[in-house]
Design a protein around this motif. Structure first.
Motif, PDB file in Angstrom:
ATOM      1  N   GLU A  51       8.268   6.978 -16.513  1.00 58.08           N
ATOM      2  CA  GLU A  51       7.618   6.411 -15.330  1.00 58.08           C
ATOM      3  C   GLU A  51       7.845   4.909 -15.276  1.00 58.08           C
ATOM      4  O   GLU A  51       8.213   4.286 -16.263  1.00 58.08           O
ATOM      5  CB  GLU A  51       6.111   6.698 -15.375  1.00 58.08           C
ATOM      6  CG  GLU A  51       5.792   8.171 -15.259  1.00 58.08           C
ATOM      7  CD  GLU A  51       4.292   8.424 -15.263  1.00 58.08           C
ATOM      8  OE1 GLU A  51       3.527   7.464 -15.432  1.00 58.08           O
ATOM      9  OE2 GLU A  51       3.908   9.590 -15.099  1.00 58.08           O
ATOM     10  N   LYS A  52       7.615   4.357 -14.101  1.00 58.13           N
ATOM     11  CA  LYS A  52       7.686   2.903 -13.951  1.00 58.13           C
ATOM     12  C   LYS A  52       6.668   2.481 -12.900  1.00 58.13           C
ATOM     13  O   LYS A  52       6.180   3.310 -12.133  1.00 58.13           O
ATOM     14  CB  LYS A  52       9.087   2.468 -13.532  1.00 58.13           C
ATOM     15  CG  LYS A  52       9.495   3.017 -12.173  1.00 58.13           C
ATOM     16  CD  LYS A  52      10.817   2.438 -11.732  1.00 58.13           C
ATOM     17  CE  LYS A  52      11.224   2.997 -10.377  1.00 58.13           C
ATOM     18  NZ  LYS A  52      12.505   2.499  -9.917  1.00 58.13           N
ATOM     19  N   VAL A  53       6.345   1.196 -12.886  1.00 55.86           N
ATOM     20  CA  VAL A  53       5.434   0.735 -11.841  1.00 55.86           C
ATOM     21  C   VAL A  53       6.238   0.442 -10.585  1.00 55.86           C
ATOM     22  O   VAL A  53       7.405   0.096 -10.643  1.00 55.86           O
ATOM     23  CB  VAL A  53       4.672  -0.544 -12.266  1.00 55.86           C
ATOM     24  CG1 VAL A  53       3.712  -0.253 -13.386  1.00 55.86           C
ATOM     25  CG2 VAL A  53       5.639  -1.643 -12.640  1.00 55.86           C
ATOM     26  N   MET A  54       5.584   0.626  -9.463  1.00 57.13           N
ATOM     27  CA  MET A  54       6.220   0.304  -8.196  1.00 57.13           C
ATOM     28  C   MET A  54       5.155  -0.216  -7.250  1.00 57.13           C
ATOM     29  O   MET A  54       4.029   0.282  -7.239  1.00 57.13           O
ATOM     30  CB  MET A  54       6.894   1.550  -7.616  1.00 57.13           C
ATOM     31  CG  MET A  54       7.597   1.336  -6.298  1.00 57.13           C
ATOM     32  SD  MET A  54       8.756  -0.012  -6.317  1.00 57.13           S
ATOM     33  CE  MET A  54      10.269   0.833  -6.569  1.00 57.13           C
ATOM     34  N   VAL A  55       5.481  -1.237  -6.516  1.00 53.75           N
ATOM     35  CA  VAL A  55       4.543  -1.806  -5.546  1.00 53.75           C
ATOM     36  C   VAL A  55       5.152  -1.647  -4.151  1.00 53.75           C
ATOM     37  O   VAL A  55       6.320  -1.967  -3.944  1.00 53.75           O
ATOM     38  CB  VAL A  55       4.288  -3.305  -5.834  1.00 53.75           C
ATOM     39  CG1 VAL A  55       3.244  -3.840  -4.872  1.00 53.75           C
ATOM     40  CG2 VAL A  55       3.843  -3.493  -7.263  1.00 53.75           C
ATOM     41  N   TYR A  56       4.337  -1.099  -3.254  1.00 52.84           N
ATOM     42  CA  TYR A  56       4.804  -0.934  -1.876  1.00 52.84           C
ATOM     43  C   TYR A  56       4.018  -1.869  -0.984  1.00 52.84           C
ATOM     44  O   TYR A  56       2.828  -2.105  -1.207  1.00 52.84           O
ATOM     45  CB  TYR A  56       4.567   0.496  -1.401  1.00 52.84           C
ATOM     46  CG  TYR A  56       5.250   1.544  -2.232  1.00 52.84           C
ATOM     47  CD1 TYR A  56       6.546   1.926  -1.954  1.00 52.84           C
ATOM     48  CD2 TYR A  56       4.591   2.137  -3.296  1.00 52.84           C
ATOM     49  CE1 TYR A  56       7.184   2.878  -2.713  1.00 52.84           C
ATOM     50  CE2 TYR A  56       5.220   3.090  -4.070  1.00 52.84           C
ATOM     51  CZ  TYR A  56       6.521   3.461  -3.773  1.00 52.84           C
ATOM     52  OH  TYR A  56       7.140   4.399  -4.538  1.00 52.84           O
ATOM     53  N   ARG A  57       4.671  -2.373   0.034  1.00 48.97           N
ATOM     54  CA  ARG A  57       3.913  -3.023   1.094  1.00 48.97           C
ATOM     55  C   ARG A  57       3.558  -1.950   2.104  1.00 48.97           C
ATOM     56  O   ARG A  57       4.137  -0.861   2.106  1.00 48.97           O
ATOM     57  CB  ARG A  57       4.709  -4.152   1.735  1.00 48.97           C
ATOM     58  CG  ARG A  57       5.880  -3.715   2.591  1.00 48.97           C
ATOM     59  CD  ARG A  57       6.783  -4.892   2.890  1.00 48.97           C
ATOM     60  NE  ARG A  57       8.142  -4.438   3.051  1.00 48.97           N
ATOM     61  CZ  ARG A  57       8.733  -4.208   4.226  1.00 48.97           C
ATOM     62  NH1 ARG A  57       8.063  -4.378   5.336  1.00 48.97           N
ATOM     63  NH2 ARG A  57       9.966  -3.803   4.290  1.00 48.97           N
ATOM     64  N   ASN A  58       2.629  -2.266   2.968  1.00 53.62           N
ATOM     65  CA  ASN A  58       2.164  -1.283   3.943  1.00 53.62           C
ATOM     66  C   ASN A  58       1.989  -2.001   5.264  1.00 53.62           C
ATOM     67  O   ASN A  58       0.947  -2.583   5.546  1.00 53.62           O
ATOM     68  CB  ASN A  58       0.848  -0.681   3.423  1.00 53.62           C
ATOM     69  CG  ASN A  58       0.251   0.289   4.408  1.00 53.62           C
ATOM     70  OD1 ASN A  58       0.902   0.700   5.353  1.00 53.62           O
ATOM     71  ND2 ASN A  58      -0.997   0.639   4.175  1.00 53.62           N
ATOM     72  N   GLU A  59       3.066  -1.974   6.056  1.00 51.24           N
ATOM     73  CA  GLU A  59       3.084  -2.750   7.299  1.00 51.24           C
ATOM     74  C   GLU A  59       3.417  -1.857   8.483  1.00 51.24           C
ATOM     75  O   GLU A  59       4.166  -0.886   8.342  1.00 51.24           O
ATOM     76  CB  GLU A  59       4.193  -3.810   7.237  1.00 51.24           C
ATOM     77  CG  GLU A  59       3.926  -4.978   6.365  1.00 51.24           C
ATOM     78  CD  GLU A  59       5.073  -5.974   6.487  1.00 51.24           C
ATOM     79  OE1 GLU A  59       4.821  -7.085   6.954  1.00 51.24           O
ATOM     80  OE2 GLU A  59       6.206  -5.637   6.141  1.00 51.24           O
ATOM     81  N   ASP A  60       2.911  -2.213   9.637  1.00 49.95           N
ATOM     82  CA  ASP A  60       3.344  -1.549  10.870  1.00 49.95           C
ATOM     83  C   ASP A  60       4.800  -1.893  11.129  1.00 49.95           C
ATOM     84  O   ASP A  60       5.194  -3.051  11.018  1.00 49.95           O
ATOM     85  CB  ASP A  60       2.523  -2.056  12.063  1.00 49.95           C
ATOM     86  CG  ASP A  60       1.138  -1.453  12.087  1.00 49.95           C
ATOM     87  OD1 ASP A  60       0.859  -0.630  11.206  1.00 49.95           O
ATOM     88  OD2 ASP A  60       0.346  -1.816  12.974  1.00 49.95           O
ATOM     89  N   THR A  61       5.589  -0.895  11.496  1.00 44.33           N
ATOM     90  CA  THR A  61       6.955  -1.222  11.903  1.00 44.33           C
ATOM     91  C   THR A  61       7.025  -1.459  13.401  1.00 44.33           C
ATOM     92  O   THR A  61       7.987  -2.035  13.886  1.00 44.33           O
ATOM     93  CB  THR A  61       7.937  -0.099  11.563  1.00 44.33           C
ATOM     94  OG1 THR A  61       7.570   1.063  12.287  1.00 44.33           O
ATOM     95  CG2 THR A  61       7.947   0.201  10.087  1.00 44.33           C
ATOM     96  N   GLY A  62       6.020  -1.007  14.139  1.00 41.90           N
ATOM     97  CA  GLY A  62       6.023  -1.232  15.582  1.00 41.90           C
ATOM     98  C   GLY A  62       7.068  -0.393  16.285  1.00 41.90           C
ATOM     99  O   GLY A  62       7.501   0.642  15.789  1.00 41.90           O
ATOM    100  N   TRP A  63       7.506  -0.898  17.425  1.00 42.15           N
ATOM    101  CA  TRP A  63       8.342  -0.085  18.303  1.00 42.15           C
ATOM    102  C   TRP A  63       9.825  -0.181  18.027  1.00 42.15           C
ATOM    103  O   TRP A  63      10.594   0.667  18.436  1.00 42.15           O
ATOM    104  CB  TRP A  63       8.116  -0.488  19.763  1.00 42.15           C
ATOM    105  CG  TRP A  63       6.795  -0.048  20.295  1.00 42.15           C
ATOM    106  CD1 TRP A  63       5.734  -0.857  20.535  1.00 42.15           C
ATOM    107  CD2 TRP A  63       6.402   1.263  20.637  1.00 42.15           C
ATOM    108  NE1 TRP A  63       4.702  -0.118  21.008  1.00 42.15           N
ATOM    109  CE2 TRP A  63       5.083   1.192  21.083  1.00 42.15           C
ATOM    110  CE3 TRP A  63       7.033   2.504  20.606  1.00 42.15           C
ATOM    111  CZ2 TRP A  63       4.370   2.304  21.500  1.00 42.15           C
ATOM    112  CZ3 TRP A  63       6.335   3.612  21.017  1.00 42.15           C
ATOM    113  CH2 TRP A  63       5.020   3.511  21.453  1.00 42.15           C
TER     114      TRP A  63
END
Lengths: 233, 89
Positions: free
Chosen positions: A86-98
Protein backbone atom coordinates in the motif's frame (compact mmCIF):
# COMPACT_ATOMS: atom_id res chain seq x y z
CA UNK A 1 14.15 14.97 -42.61
CA UNK A 2 13.00 11.46 -41.90
CA UNK A 3 14.59 11.61 -38.48
CA UNK A 4 12.95 14.95 -37.71
CA UNK A 5 9.60 13.47 -38.68
CA UNK A 6 10.14 10.51 -36.38
CA UNK A 7 11.06 12.79 -33.50
CA UNK A 8 8.02 15.01 -34.05
CA UNK A 9 5.77 11.99 -34.26
CA UNK A 10 7.19 10.52 -31.06
CA UNK A 11 6.77 13.81 -29.20
CA UNK A 12 3.20 14.10 -30.41
CA UNK A 13 2.35 10.53 -29.39
CA UNK A 14 3.90 11.03 -25.94
CA UNK A 15 1.95 14.27 -25.47
CA UNK A 16 -1.35 12.68 -26.50
CA UNK A 17 -0.81 9.61 -24.32
CA UNK A 18 0.13 11.90 -21.44
CA UNK A 19 -3.05 13.90 -21.95
CA UNK A 20 -5.13 10.70 -21.96
CA UNK A 21 -3.38 9.49 -18.84
CA UNK A 22 -4.13 12.77 -17.14
CA UNK A 23 -7.73 13.23 -18.23
CA UNK A 24 -9.23 9.74 -18.38
CA UNK A 25 -10.70 8.30 -15.20
CA UNK A 26 -8.72 5.78 -13.19
CA UNK A 27 -9.77 3.70 -10.23
CA UNK A 28 -7.90 3.18 -6.98
CA UNK A 29 -8.79 0.73 -4.24
CA UNK A 30 -8.04 2.05 -0.80
CA UNK A 31 -9.08 3.31 2.59
CA UNK A 32 -9.87 6.91 3.44
CA UNK A 33 -7.92 7.99 6.47
CA UNK A 34 -9.00 11.60 6.79
CA UNK A 35 -10.30 14.62 4.96
CA UNK A 36 -9.12 18.18 5.24
CA UNK A 37 -9.26 21.61 3.71
CA UNK A 38 -6.12 23.60 3.02
CA UNK A 39 -5.65 27.01 1.51
CA UNK A 40 -3.87 26.91 -1.81
CA UNK A 41 -1.80 29.79 -3.11
CA UNK A 42 -1.41 28.69 -6.68
CA UNK A 43 1.71 29.48 -8.60
CA UNK A 44 1.89 29.91 -12.35
CA UNK A 45 3.36 26.42 -12.50
CA UNK A 46 0.69 24.45 -10.70
CA UNK A 47 -2.36 26.63 -11.36
CA UNK A 48 -2.85 24.77 -14.62
CA UNK A 49 -3.35 21.52 -12.72
CA UNK A 50 -6.28 22.78 -10.66
CA UNK A 51 -9.88 23.31 -11.69
CA UNK A 52 -11.80 26.37 -10.64
CA UNK A 53 -13.62 27.24 -7.43
CA UNK A 54 -16.99 25.65 -6.73
CA UNK A 55 -19.26 26.26 -9.66
CA UNK A 56 -21.52 28.79 -7.92
CA UNK A 57 -18.64 30.83 -6.55
CA UNK A 58 -16.44 33.58 -7.75
CA UNK A 59 -12.91 32.82 -8.88
CA UNK A 60 -10.15 34.34 -6.75
CA UNK A 61 -6.39 33.91 -6.87
CA UNK A 62 -6.33 32.03 -3.59
CA UNK A 63 -8.88 29.62 -2.22
CA UNK A 64 -9.47 26.59 -0.05
CA UNK A 65 -9.13 23.18 -1.57
CA UNK A 66 -10.69 20.03 -0.16
CA UNK A 67 -8.32 17.13 0.20
CA UNK A 68 -8.97 13.44 0.81
CA UNK A 69 -6.15 11.54 2.47
CA UNK A 70 -6.06 7.84 1.73
CA UNK A 71 -4.07 4.67 1.90
CA UNK A 72 -4.38 2.89 -1.44
CA UNK A 73 -3.26 -0.39 -2.94
CA UNK A 74 -0.29 -0.11 -5.22
CA UNK A 75 -0.80 -1.32 -8.74
CA UNK A 76 1.17 -2.33 -11.78
CA UNK A 77 0.61 -1.18 -15.33
CA UNK A 78 -1.93 1.63 -15.05
CA UNK A 79 -3.90 -0.05 -12.33
CA UNK A 80 -4.62 -3.26 -14.17
CA UNK A 81 -2.81 -5.45 -11.67
CA UNK A 82 -3.18 -4.93 -7.97
CA UNK A 83 -0.30 -5.47 -5.60
CA UNK A 84 -0.38 -6.36 -1.93
CA UNK A 85 1.60 -3.33 -0.76
CA UNK A 86 0.00 0.00 0.00
CA UNK A 87 0.95 3.64 -0.28
CA UNK A 88 -0.51 6.95 0.81
CA UNK A 89 -2.33 9.04 -1.72
CA UNK A 90 -3.89 12.47 -1.41
CA UNK A 91 -6.68 13.58 -3.70
CA UNK A 92 -8.05 17.02 -4.22
CA UNK A 93 -11.80 17.34 -4.52
CA UNK A 94 -12.82 20.14 -6.85
CA UNK A 95 -15.72 20.92 -9.13
CA UNK A 96 -14.72 20.53 -12.74
CA UNK A 97 -17.68 22.59 -13.91
CA UNK A 98 -18.91 22.62 -17.46
CA UNK A 99 -15.86 22.78 -19.59
CA UNK A 100 -12.67 20.89 -18.87
CA UNK A 101 -12.07 18.10 -18.15
CA UNK A 102 -15.58 17.03 -19.10
CA UNK A 103 -16.61 15.30 -15.90
CA UNK A 104 -19.39 17.80 -15.15
CA UNK A 105 -18.74 17.50 -11.46
CA UNK A 106 -20.59 19.92 -9.22
CA UNK A 107 -20.91 17.88 -6.07
CA UNK A 108 -17.55 18.36 -4.39
CA UNK A 109 -19.15 19.08 -1.03
CA UNK A 110 -21.25 15.92 -1.26
CA UNK A 111 -18.23 13.91 -2.26
CA UNK A 112 -16.36 15.26 0.75
CA UNK A 113 -19.25 14.19 2.97
CA UNK A 114 -19.18 10.75 1.36
CA UNK A 115 -15.47 10.55 2.05
CA UNK A 116 -16.08 11.46 5.68
CA UNK A 117 -18.85 8.88 5.91
CA UNK A 118 -16.48 6.19 4.68
CA UNK A 119 -13.55 6.98 6.96
CA UNK A 120 -11.61 3.86 7.76
CA UNK A 121 -10.54 3.72 11.43
CA UNK A 122 -7.79 1.30 12.41
CA UNK A 123 -9.24 -2.11 13.22
CA UNK A 124 -12.48 -1.56 11.29
CA UNK A 125 -11.28 -1.07 7.78
CA UNK A 126 -13.65 0.29 5.19
CA UNK A 127 -12.62 -0.19 1.59
CA UNK A 128 -13.63 2.12 -1.22
CA UNK A 129 -13.02 2.52 -4.91
CA UNK A 130 -11.93 6.05 -5.67
CA UNK A 131 -12.41 7.24 -9.23
CA UNK A 132 -10.11 10.06 -10.14
CA UNK A 133 -8.26 11.77 -12.91
CA UNK A 134 -5.00 13.67 -12.81
CA UNK A 135 -1.58 13.19 -11.34
CA UNK A 136 0.04 13.49 -7.97
CA UNK A 137 3.26 15.41 -8.09
CA UNK A 138 5.01 16.30 -4.88
CA UNK A 139 7.48 18.68 -6.46
CA UNK A 140 4.83 20.90 -8.04
CA UNK A 141 2.18 20.22 -5.36
CA UNK A 142 -0.49 18.84 -7.62
CA UNK A 143 -3.11 16.26 -6.75
CA UNK A 144 -5.40 14.00 -8.72
CA UNK A 145 -9.02 15.10 -8.56
CA UNK A 146 -11.37 12.59 -6.97
CA UNK A 147 -14.57 12.22 -8.98
CA UNK A 148 -16.40 9.43 -7.19
CA UNK A 149 -16.23 7.23 -4.12
CA UNK A 150 -17.88 3.82 -3.97
CA UNK A 151 -17.79 1.65 -0.82
CA UNK A 152 -16.85 -1.98 -1.40
CA UNK A 153 -16.68 -5.06 0.82
CA UNK A 154 -13.02 -5.88 0.41
CA UNK A 155 -9.97 -4.87 -1.52
CA UNK A 156 -10.43 -7.63 -4.11
CA UNK A 157 -12.74 -6.15 -6.71
CA UNK A 158 -12.91 -6.42 -10.43
CA UNK A 159 -13.13 -2.93 -11.88
CA UNK A 160 -14.30 -2.57 -15.46
CA UNK A 161 -13.26 0.81 -16.85
CA UNK A 162 -16.37 1.45 -18.92
CA UNK A 163 -15.64 5.07 -19.67
CA UNK A 164 -12.20 4.24 -21.03
CA UNK A 165 -13.54 1.33 -23.07
CA UNK A 166 -16.18 3.55 -24.64
CA UNK A 167 -13.71 6.35 -25.18
CA UNK A 168 -11.10 4.25 -26.97
CA UNK A 169 -13.73 2.46 -29.03
CA UNK A 170 -15.00 5.83 -30.11
CA UNK A 171 -11.47 6.97 -30.86
CA UNK A 172 -10.81 3.98 -33.13
CA UNK A 173 -14.14 4.56 -34.84
CA UNK A 174 -13.36 8.25 -35.29
CA UNK A 175 -9.95 7.41 -36.76
CA UNK A 176 -11.37 5.10 -39.39
CA UNK A 177 -14.20 7.49 -40.13
CA UNK A 178 -11.81 10.38 -40.64
CA UNK A 179 -9.61 8.21 -42.83
CA UNK A 180 -12.56 7.15 -44.96
CA UNK A 181 -13.64 10.77 -45.19
CA UNK A 182 -10.19 11.90 -46.29
CA UNK A 183 -9.92 9.12 -48.88
CA UNK A 184 -13.30 9.97 -50.29
CA UNK A 185 -12.37 13.64 -50.43
CA UNK A 186 -9.09 12.83 -52.18
CA UNK A 187 -10.65 10.45 -54.63
CA UNK A 188 -13.56 12.69 -55.56
CA UNK A 189 -12.17 16.20 -55.22
CA UNK A 190 -8.38 16.38 -55.17
CA UNK A 191 -7.42 13.68 -57.67
CA UNK A 192 -9.64 14.99 -60.49
CA UNK A 193 -8.25 18.46 -59.87
CA UNK A 194 -4.69 17.15 -59.92
CA UNK A 195 -5.37 15.32 -63.14
CA UNK A 196 -6.46 18.57 -64.73
CA UNK A 197 -3.45 20.34 -63.32
CA UNK A 198 -1.21 17.50 -64.50
CA UNK A 199 -2.48 17.82 -68.03
CA UNK A 200 -1.86 21.55 -67.95
CA UNK A 201 1.59 20.94 -66.55
CA UNK A 202 2.44 18.45 -69.30
CA UNK A 203 1.64 21.12 -71.84
CA UNK A 204 3.94 23.59 -70.10
CA UNK A 205 6.72 21.01 -70.03
CA UNK A 206 6.35 20.32 -73.72
CA UNK A 207 6.80 24.01 -74.38
CA UNK A 208 9.81 24.13 -72.07
CA UNK A 209 11.38 21.12 -73.77
CA UNK A 210 11.02 22.74 -77.15
CA UNK A 211 12.53 25.92 -75.80
CA UNK A 212 15.49 24.02 -74.39
CA UNK A 213 16.23 22.40 -77.69
CA UNK A 214 16.39 25.86 -79.17
CA UNK A 215 18.67 27.14 -76.43
CA UNK A 216 22.20 27.08 -77.69
CA UNK A 217 25.25 29.22 -77.08
CA UNK A 218 27.22 29.64 -73.88
CA UNK A 219 24.29 29.46 -71.42
CA UNK A 220 22.84 26.43 -73.10
CA UNK A 221 26.12 24.54 -72.94
CA UNK A 222 26.73 25.62 -69.35
CA UNK A 223 23.30 24.38 -68.36
CA UNK A 224 23.91 21.10 -70.13
CA UNK A 225 27.17 20.71 -68.27
CA UNK A 226 25.49 21.49 -64.92
CA UNK A 227 22.93 18.86 -65.74
CA UNK A 228 25.67 16.20 -65.88
CA UNK A 229 26.34 16.79 -62.19
CA UNK A 230 22.77 16.11 -61.26
CA UNK A 231 21.85 12.75 -59.83
CA UNK A 232 20.71 10.40 -62.53
CA UNK A 233 17.18 9.19 -61.98
CA UNK B 1 -21.63 31.08 -17.74
CA UNK B 2 -19.82 27.81 -18.20
CA UNK B 3 -22.96 26.19 -19.51
CA UNK B 4 -23.49 28.91 -22.10
CA UNK B 5 -19.90 28.61 -23.25
CA UNK B 6 -20.24 24.84 -23.48
CA UNK B 7 -23.40 25.14 -25.56
CA UNK B 8 -21.96 27.72 -27.94
CA UNK B 9 -18.60 26.04 -28.44
CA UNK B 10 -20.17 22.59 -28.57
CA UNK B 11 -22.70 23.73 -31.13
CA UNK B 12 -20.02 25.23 -33.33
CA UNK B 13 -17.81 22.15 -33.20
CA UNK B 14 -20.71 19.80 -33.80
CA UNK B 15 -21.91 21.91 -36.72
CA UNK B 16 -18.47 21.60 -38.27
CA UNK B 17 -18.58 17.82 -37.82
CA UNK B 18 -22.14 17.72 -39.12
CA UNK B 19 -21.30 19.51 -42.35
CA UNK B 20 -18.16 17.49 -42.95
CA UNK B 21 -20.09 14.26 -42.38
CA UNK B 22 -22.99 15.29 -44.55
CA UNK B 23 -20.66 16.19 -47.43
CA UNK B 24 -18.92 12.85 -46.99
CA UNK B 25 -22.16 10.92 -46.79
CA UNK B 26 -23.54 12.64 -49.87
CA UNK B 27 -20.36 11.98 -51.79
CA UNK B 28 -20.44 8.29 -50.90
CA UNK B 29 -24.05 8.07 -52.01
CA UNK B 30 -23.32 9.80 -55.31
CA UNK B 31 -20.42 7.45 -55.99
CA UNK B 32 -22.63 4.47 -55.24
CA UNK B 33 -25.28 5.73 -57.67
CA UNK B 34 -22.67 6.31 -60.36
CA UNK B 35 -21.21 2.86 -59.94
CA UNK B 36 -24.64 1.24 -59.96
CA UNK B 37 -25.57 2.99 -63.19
CA UNK B 38 -22.25 2.14 -64.80
CA UNK B 39 -22.64 -1.51 -63.84
CA UNK B 40 -26.12 -1.65 -65.38
CA UNK B 41 -25.17 0.30 -68.51
CA UNK B 42 -21.57 -0.62 -69.28
CA UNK B 43 -19.72 1.38 -71.90
CA UNK B 44 -22.27 4.13 -72.29
CA UNK B 45 -20.28 6.95 -70.77
CA UNK B 46 -21.81 9.99 -69.10
CA UNK B 47 -25.18 10.28 -70.80
CA UNK B 48 -28.11 12.50 -69.89
CA UNK B 49 -30.02 9.49 -68.55
CA UNK B 50 -27.16 8.85 -66.15
CA UNK B 51 -27.34 12.42 -64.91
CA UNK B 52 -31.08 12.23 -64.26
CA UNK B 53 -30.68 8.86 -62.56
CA UNK B 54 -28.06 10.28 -60.20
CA UNK B 55 -30.04 13.46 -59.65
CA UNK B 56 -33.13 11.48 -58.70
CA UNK B 57 -31.11 9.18 -56.47
CA UNK B 58 -29.63 12.15 -54.65
CA UNK B 59 -33.06 13.72 -54.22
CA UNK B 60 -34.33 10.48 -52.68
CA UNK B 61 -31.30 10.40 -50.42
CA UNK B 62 -31.90 13.96 -49.23
CA UNK B 63 -35.42 13.13 -48.13
CA UNK B 64 -34.42 9.77 -46.67
CA UNK B 65 -33.84 8.40 -43.22
CA UNK B 66 -30.08 8.02 -43.62
CA UNK B 67 -29.58 11.73 -43.96
CA UNK B 68 -31.79 12.39 -40.94
CA UNK B 69 -29.60 10.00 -38.96
CA UNK B 70 -26.83 12.54 -39.30
CA UNK B 71 -28.72 14.64 -36.77
CA UNK B 72 -27.49 12.08 -34.24
CA UNK B 73 -24.23 14.02 -34.39
CA UNK B 74 -26.03 16.64 -32.32
CA UNK B 75 -28.11 14.27 -30.22
CA UNK B 76 -25.48 11.78 -29.06
CA UNK B 77 -23.06 14.27 -27.46
CA UNK B 78 -25.97 15.98 -25.72
CA UNK B 79 -27.09 12.63 -24.33
CA UNK B 80 -23.51 11.83 -23.30
CA UNK B 81 -23.21 15.12 -21.43
CA UNK B 82 -26.46 14.51 -19.59
CA UNK B 83 -25.40 10.96 -18.76
CA UNK B 84 -22.06 12.19 -17.42
CA UNK B 85 -23.88 14.84 -15.40
CA UNK B 86 -26.13 12.24 -13.81
CA UNK B 87 -23.36 9.72 -13.24
CA UNK B 88 -20.90 12.05 -11.52
CA UNK B 89 -23.34 14.02 -9.44
Amino acid sequence: MQRLKTILKTVLIVLVLGLFHYVLPQHDVGKITSTEVIRMDFSSVNRFFYAQSDSGNQELATRDVRLINTQIKKTWFLGFFQRDSEKVMVYRNEDTGWIWPPYFKFDSSDLQAEASANLSPAGAEKWVVITHYGWRNRFFTIYPNAVGIRPIDGPDVRIIPWVNIIFFTFLIFAYFFLRAMWRQFRERSIDPMLEDAGEAWDKVEDHAGAAQERATGVMGRLRAWLATWRKKP
Amino acid sequence: MGLIRLIIVGFMVLTLIYFASSIYSGSVRREKLEKRWDADHPGEGETEARDTYIKEGMAAYRGGLRRRLLLLIYAVPAILVITALILTN
